[in-house]
Scaffold this motif. Structure first.
Motif, PDB file in Angstrom:
ATOM      1  N   UNK A   1       0.800  -1.230   0.000  1.00  0.00           N
ATOM      2  CA  UNK A   1       0.000   0.000   0.000  1.00  0.00           C
ATOM      3  C   UNK A   1       0.829   1.275   0.000  1.00  0.00           C
ATOM      4  N   UNK A   2       2.084   1.173   0.360  1.00  0.00           N
ATOM      5  CA  UNK A   2       2.950   2.362   0.326  1.00  0.00           C
ATOM      6  C   UNK A   2       2.969   3.007  -1.046  1.00  0.00           C
ATOM      7  N   UNK A   3       2.777   2.207  -2.076  1.00  0.00           N
ATOM      8  CA  UNK A   3       2.837   2.776  -3.428  1.00  0.00           C
ATOM      9  C   UNK A   3       1.600   3.626  -3.732  1.00  0.00           C
ATOM     10  N   UNK A   4       0.532   3.441  -2.940  1.00  0.00           N
ATOM     11  CA  UNK A   4      -0.655   4.288  -3.139  1.00  0.00           C
ATOM     12  C   UNK A   4      -0.366   5.736  -2.729  1.00  0.00           C
ATOM     13  N   UNK A   5       0.640   5.915  -1.883  1.00  0.00           N
ATOM     14  CA  UNK A   5       0.968   7.265  -1.420  1.00  0.00           C
ATOM     15  C   UNK A   5       2.131   7.861  -2.193  1.00  0.00           C
ATOM     16  N   UNK A   6       2.872   7.003  -2.872  1.00  0.00           N
ATOM     17  CA  UNK A   6       4.016   7.507  -3.638  1.00  0.00           C
ATOM     18  C   UNK A   6       4.368   6.513  -4.746  1.00  0.00           C
ATOM     19  N   UNK A   7       3.934   6.807  -5.982  1.00  0.00           N
ATOM     20  CA  UNK A   7       4.237   5.861  -7.067  1.00  0.00           C
ATOM     21  C   UNK A   7       5.734   5.741  -7.353  1.00  0.00           C
ATOM     22  N   UNK A   8       6.524   6.718  -6.842  1.00  0.00           N
ATOM     23  CA  UNK A   8       7.984   6.667  -7.023  1.00  0.00           C
ATOM     24  C   UNK A   8       8.663   6.073  -5.781  1.00  0.00           C
ATOM     25  N   UNK A   9       7.918   5.290  -5.007  1.00  0.00           N
ATOM     26  CA  UNK A   9       8.433   4.837  -3.698  1.00  0.00           C
ATOM     27  C   UNK A   9       9.730   4.035  -3.808  1.00  0.00           C
ATOM     28  N   UNK A  10       9.942   3.362  -4.940  1.00  0.00           N
ATOM     29  CA  UNK A  10      11.163   2.553  -5.055  1.00  0.00           C
ATOM     30  C   UNK A  10      12.354   3.345  -5.595  1.00  0.00           C
ATOM     31  N   UNK A  11      12.127   4.622  -5.869  1.00  0.00           N
ATOM     32  CA  UNK A  11      13.188   5.437  -6.457  1.00  0.00           C
ATOM     33  C   UNK A  11      14.241   5.774  -5.404  1.00  0.00           C
ATOM     34  N   UNK A  12      15.509   5.470  -5.717  1.00  0.00           N
ATOM     35  CA  UNK A  12      16.572   5.764  -4.750  1.00  0.00           C
ATOM     36  C   UNK A  12      16.985   7.232  -4.833  1.00  0.00           C
ATOM     37  N   UNK A  13      16.671   7.905  -5.948  1.00  0.00           N
ATOM     38  CA  UNK A  13      17.023   9.330  -6.048  1.00  0.00           C
ATOM     39  C   UNK A  13      15.798  10.163  -5.655  1.00  0.00           C
ATOM     40  N   UNK A  14      15.942  11.463  -5.759  1.00  0.00           N
ATOM     41  CA  UNK A  14      14.838  12.328  -5.330  1.00  0.00           C
ATOM     42  C   UNK A  14      14.046  12.850  -6.522  1.00  0.00           C
ATOM     43  N   UNK A  15      13.394  11.963  -7.240  1.00  0.00           N
ATOM     44  CA  UNK A  15      12.578  12.401  -8.377  1.00  0.00           C
ATOM     45  C   UNK A  15      11.540  13.404  -7.888  1.00  0.00           C
ATOM     46  N   UNK A  16      11.356  14.446  -8.679  1.00  0.00           N
ATOM     47  CA  UNK A  16      10.390  15.474  -8.318  1.00  0.00           C
ATOM     48  C   UNK A  16       8.976  14.919  -8.448  1.00  0.00           C
TER      49      UNK A  16
END
Ligand SMILES: Cc1cc2nc3c(=O)[nH]c(=O)nc-3n(C[C@H](O)[C@H](O)[C@H](O)COP(=O)(O)O)c2cc1C
Length: 327
Positions: free
Chosen positions: A232-247
């Motif tokens: 469910x974490x991905x429901x709050x942030x679709x970039x949750x697996x991104x290691x960088x700081x995508x805007x």
């Protein structure tokens, strides 16, 4: 070395989620911020071996160019159907087979499937043997909970760790707890200790309430799990697996929504347009005006209407990636 043993330490997995992690969403996540491993929605062995198997087959589609990191998750109760299903999926290009021993849905548990198999060691051993016989070359894993009504962590995982599994995912709650209480990461840490004693070759994946990559890394350091699974974490942030700081600005989010619509059309899903709406909340969220825009999008009845509304609101959504994944 099997698939699971070659992953980075710790690695991240997008949790299987029925009606969410279909081929469309998996391809989208692969394009914008991929985890190390994907899992299909759970696939019923009864459905797959029935005359009406076509709708179940949709769950087994693999995106072109997807690296060999997709695990197929299957569920059921009949070892013979598991055997046939394992034979079928062995030819399809999956990196491994996972058995669902965790879904807490009442009807399913009452039929002795998924979490209903917790503690039924004899049947589970038969199922694992059947899957191994049907797909001897694919690594076999299990995703489970800590018990049905009561927590039986030690007893249950001691049995599972004796089954020479390639990987074991522990969702740190009992079936009865559904997702209503915080996940018991202290119990997951106990499983890691048992694994070190009983089955060092089995990779342990912790699951439950992970809210970010950093949170996952902290839990791995604390408990010693090899991998982290996020649902469910991905429901709050679709970039949750991104290691960088995508805007994660509105333009980026709307570009992701546009791409989701495109992939939905390209794949020709049998799911209705209405099923797309649950994704709107993921992308159109937490910026000034998001709630109003979402209300408008919820009234749309076609993908074109969604596009029109977005284009009227934001003139230049920038795609987060320039091209589809290669291959
Ligand atoms: C909508 C939804 C569908 C799910 N479907 C599946 C499934 O098909 N197979 C499975 O093993 N778990 C399924 N789960 C459970 C998740 O994989 C995961 O174990 C659970 O959500 C806890 O992780 P989280 O706190 O990161 O969400 C589902 C969860 C949700 C919310």
């Amino acid at each position: 070395m099997n698939f699971w043993q070659q992953l980075p330490e710790p690695f991240f997995v997008l949790a299987p989620m029925d009606d969410v992690t279909d081929v469309v969403f998996r391809q989208l996540v692969a394009e914008i911020a991929p985890p190390d491993v994907f899992v299909t929605e759970f696939v019923s062995v009864d459905g797959l071996q029935s005359a009406g198997r076509e709708s179940t087959m949709e769950r087994l589609r693999i995106a072109p160019g997807q690296p060999n990191n997709l695990i197929v998750q299957i569920w059921g109760n009949d070892p013979e159907l598991y055997y046939k299903t394992a034979q079928d999926v062995a030819q399809m290009g999956f990196a491994g087979i996972d058995i669902n021993l965790g879904c807490p849905e009442r009807g399913i548990v009452a039929r002795g499937c998924c979490a209903g198999l917790i503690g039924n060691n004899e049947k589970v051993a038969e199922i694992l043997a059947a899957v191994r016989a049907g797909a001897p070359n694919l690594p076999l894993s299990v995703k489970t909970r800590l018990g049905i009504r009561e927590m039986v962590t030690e007893e249950w995982t001691t049995f599972l760790l004796g089954q020479d599994l390639a990987a074991l995912t522990i969702h740190g709650r009992t079936a009865r707890e559904m997702s209503k209480v915080p996940a018991h990461w202290d119990e997951i840490a106990k499983v890691v200790k048992l694994k070190n004693e009983l089955a060092p070759q089995t990779v342990i994946i912790g699951n439950g309430d992970i809210t970010s990559r950093a949170h996952g890394l902290a839990l791995a350091a604390q408990t010693g799990v090899d991998g982290l699974m996020i649902g469910r974490g991905i429901f709050h942030d679709p970039f949750i697996f991104d290691a960088s700081d995508t805007l994660r600005d509105p333009d980026a989010m709307l570009a992701v929504l546009m791409r989701h619509l495109e992939l939905y059309e390209q794949w020709g899903s049998s799911k209705s347009f209405q099923t797309l709406k649950k994704f709107f909340k993921i992308y159109v969220n937490s910026w000034p005006g998001a709630a109003e825009l979402r209300t408008e999008l919820m009234e749309a009845t076609t993908t074109d209407e969604v596009r029109r509304i977005i284009q009227e609101t934001y003139t230049h959504p920038t795609p987060p990636i320039a091209a589809p994944i290669p291959g």
